[in-house]
Every structure is written in structure tokens, then in C-alpha cells.
Design a protein around this motif. Structure first.
Motif, PDB file in Angstrom:
ATOM      1  N   GLU A   1      50.560  49.776  48.440  1.00  0.00           N
ATOM      2  CA  GLU A   1      50.661  49.985  46.995  1.00  0.00           C
ATOM      3  C   GLU A   1      50.631  48.651  46.239  1.00  0.00           C
ATOM      4  N   VAL A   2      51.285  47.645  46.788  1.00  0.00           N
ATOM      5  CA  VAL A   2      51.289  46.323  46.151  1.00  0.00           C
ATOM      6  C   VAL A   2      49.865  45.757  46.123  1.00  0.00           C
ATOM      7  N   PHE A   3      49.160  45.867  47.238  1.00  0.00           N
ATOM      8  CA  PHE A   3      47.784  45.364  47.289  1.00  0.00           C
ATOM      9  C   PHE A   3      46.884  46.142  46.333  1.00  0.00           C
ATOM     10  N   GLU A   4      47.067  47.447  46.242  1.00  0.00           N
ATOM     11  CA  GLU A   4      46.259  48.258  45.331  1.00  0.00           C
ATOM     12  C   GLU A   4      46.516  47.849  43.884  1.00  0.00           C
ATOM     13  N   ASN A   5      47.758  47.563  43.543  1.00  0.00           N
ATOM     14  CA  ASN A   5      48.078  47.119  42.185  1.00  0.00           C
ATOM     15  C   ASN A   5      47.451  45.760  41.891  1.00  0.00           C
ATOM     16  N   GLN A   6      47.460  44.862  42.865  1.00  0.00           N
ATOM     17  CA  GLN A   6      46.814  43.568  42.674  1.00  0.00           C
ATOM     18  C   GLN A   6      45.314  43.738  42.461  1.00  0.00           C
ATOM     19  N   LEU A   7      44.706  44.638  43.211  1.00  0.00           N
ATOM     20  CA  LEU A   7      43.277  44.891  43.039  1.00  0.00           C
ATOM     21  C   LEU A   7      42.971  45.484  41.671  1.00  0.00           C
ATOM     22  N   ARG A   8      43.866  46.319  41.152  1.00  0.00           N
ATOM     23  CA  ARG A   8      43.680  46.835  39.786  1.00  0.00           C
ATOM     24  C   ARG A   8      43.686  45.695  38.778  1.00  0.00           C
ATOM     25  N   GLY A   9      44.564  44.729  38.987  1.00  0.00           N
ATOM     26  CA  GLY A   9      44.616  43.561  38.104  1.00  0.00           C
ATOM     27  C   GLY A   9      43.335  42.754  38.161  1.00  0.00           C
ATOM     28  N   TYR A  10      42.830  42.511  39.369  1.00  0.00           N
ATOM     29  CA  TYR A  10      41.570  41.781  39.502  1.00  0.00           C
ATOM     30  C   TYR A  10      40.416  42.552  38.870  1.00  0.00           C
ATOM     31  N   ASN A  11      40.430  43.858  38.981  1.00  0.00           N
ATOM     32  CA  ASN A  11      39.383  44.672  38.368  1.00  0.00           C
ATOM     33  C   ASN A  11      39.385  44.479  36.850  1.00  0.00           C
ATOM     34  N   ALA A  12      40.563  44.463  36.255  1.00  0.00           N
ATOM     35  CA  ALA A  12      40.671  44.269  34.804  1.00  0.00           C
ATOM     36  C   ALA A  12      40.193  42.874  34.403  1.00  0.00           C
ATOM     37  N   VAL A  13      40.570  41.872  35.170  1.00  0.00           N
ATOM     38  CA  VAL A  13      40.164  40.501  34.868  1.00  0.00           C
ATOM     39  C   VAL A  13      38.651  40.351  34.965  1.00  0.00           C
ATOM     40  N   LEU A  14      38.068  40.904  36.020  1.00  0.00           N
ATOM     41  CA  LEU A  14      36.614  40.823  36.169  1.00  0.00           C
ATOM     42  C   LEU A  14      35.901  41.531  35.022  1.00  0.00           C
ATOM     43  N   GLY A  15      36.415  42.672  34.615  1.00  0.00           N
ATOM     44  CA  GLY A  15      35.814  43.395  33.487  1.00  0.00           C
ATOM     45  C   GLY A  15      35.905  42.604  32.200  1.00  0.00           C
ATOM     46  N   ALA A  16      37.056  42.003  31.959  1.00  0.00           N
ATOM     47  CA  ALA A  16      37.238  41.212  30.739  1.00  0.00           C
ATOM     48  C   ALA A  16      36.334  39.987  30.738  1.00  0.00           C
ATOM     49  N   LEU A  17      36.280  39.285  31.849  1.00  0.00           N
ATOM     50  CA  LEU A  17      35.410  38.106  31.922  1.00  0.00           C
ATOM     51  C   LEU A  17      33.941  38.480  31.790  1.00  0.00           C
ATOM     52  N   GLY A  18      33.569  39.617  32.360  1.00  0.00           N
ATOM     53  CA  GLY A  18      32.188  40.071  32.235  1.00  0.00           C
ATOM     54  C   GLY A  18      31.817  40.352  30.791  1.00  0.00           C
ATOM     55  N   ALA A  19      32.724  40.976  30.064  1.00  0.00           N
ATOM     56  CA  ALA A  19      32.471  41.270  28.655  1.00  0.00           C
ATOM     57  C   ALA A  19      32.432  39.991  27.821  1.00  0.00           C
ATOM     58  N   LEU A  20      33.347  39.086  28.096  1.00  0.00           N
ATOM     59  CA  LEU A  20      33.391  37.834  27.337  1.00  0.00           C
ATOM     60  C   LEU A  20      32.197  36.937  27.642  1.00  0.00           C
ATOM     61  N   ALA A  21      31.746  36.936  28.877  1.00  0.00           N
ATOM     62  CA  ALA A  21      30.615  36.086  29.253  1.00  0.00           C
ATOM     63  C   ALA A  21      29.355  36.464  28.485  1.00  0.00           C
TER      64      ALA A  21
ATOM     65  N   ALA B   1      44.953  41.049  55.650  1.00  0.00           N
ATOM     66  CA  ALA B   1      44.693  40.954  57.087  1.00  0.00           C
ATOM     67  C   ALA B   1      45.988  40.806  57.882  1.00  0.00           C
ATOM     68  N   GLY B   2      46.977  40.124  57.303  1.00  0.00           N
ATOM     69  CA  GLY B   2      48.230  39.903  58.000  1.00  0.00           C
ATOM     70  C   GLY B   2      49.277  40.976  57.774  1.00  0.00           C
ATOM     71  N   ALA B   3      48.976  41.947  56.939  1.00  0.00           N
ATOM     72  CA  ALA B   3      49.952  42.986  56.599  1.00  0.00           C
ATOM     73  C   ALA B   3      50.023  44.051  57.682  1.00  0.00           C
ATOM     74  N   ALA B   4      51.165  44.697  57.738  1.00  0.00           N
ATOM     75  CA  ALA B   4      51.369  45.793  58.697  1.00  0.00           C
ATOM     76  C   ALA B   4      50.880  47.092  58.080  1.00  0.00           C
ATOM     77  N   LEU B   5      49.549  47.252  58.067  1.00  0.00           N
ATOM     78  CA  LEU B   5      48.915  48.447  57.506  1.00  0.00           C
ATOM     79  C   LEU B   5      48.025  49.071  58.566  1.00  0.00           C
ATOM     80  N   SER B   6      47.674  50.320  58.355  1.00  0.00           N
ATOM     81  CA  SER B   6      46.745  50.969  59.280  1.00  0.00           C
ATOM     82  C   SER B   6      45.373  50.308  59.167  1.00  0.00           C
TER      83      SER B   6
END
Length: 86
Positions: A4-24, A53-58
Motif C-alpha cells: 500500500e505504501v508503494f502504491e501510494n508513492q506511485l500515485r504521487g509520481y503519477n501526479a508529478v509526471l502529469g503536472a510536469l507534462g502539462a507544464l512542459a 525489490a528488497g521488500a517482503a512482497l509476493s
């Protein structure tokens, strides 16, 4: 960390990439400093991929999260290349 923590971080990166794409598309690339932002994004995504890679995930969960990170890395690369030619 949990998936869940990794998924939330990826949501943040998705927003940043979208914002930078629009601003560019709207702002002078030198004013936006897209190169600096791309470097920061690249470092953050690389660290995130290492943490996953180092996390205890399936194996399936790791593969899915890593695929998303790699997609974001490709988007960041495309963003900077597109910005250089505008």
C-alpha cells in the motif's frame, strides 16, 4: 514497507509526471527547469524500485509495482525529450 505504501508513492509520481507534462507544453523549458526535475524523478524512481525489490512482497506484487516504476521512468524520459524540442 507494505504494498500500500508503494502504491501510494506511485500515485504521487503519477501526479508529478502529469503536472510536469502539462507544464512542459505551456512554459519555457528553461523556466521550468525540466532537466533538474527529470534528474530528481529518475533518482526517486530508482530508489523506489530498489525498495520494492528488497521488500517482503509476493513475486506478483513486486512484478506489478516494478512494471509501473519502469513505465514512469519511460514517461520521464519521454517528457524531457519532448520538452527539449518544444
Amino acid at each position: 514497507m507494505s504494498a500500500e505504501v508503494f502504491e501510494n508513492q506511485l500515485r504521487g509520481y503519477n501526479a508529478v509526471l502529469g503536472a510536469l507534462g502539462a507544464l512542459a507544453q505551456d512554459i519555457c523549458v528553461d523556466c521550468l527547469m525540466i532537466k533538474g526535475a527529470k534528474v530528481r524523478l529518475g533518482k526517486g524512481l530508482k530508489k523506489l524500485e530498489t525498495d520494492i525489490a528488497g521488500a517482503a512482497l509476493s513475486a506478483d506484487k513486486k512484478e506489478g509495482l516494478t512494471t509501473q516504476v519502469q513505465r514512469f521512468v519511460a514517461e520521464a524520459e519521454a517528457l524531457s525529450q519532448a520538452a527539449e524540442y518544444t
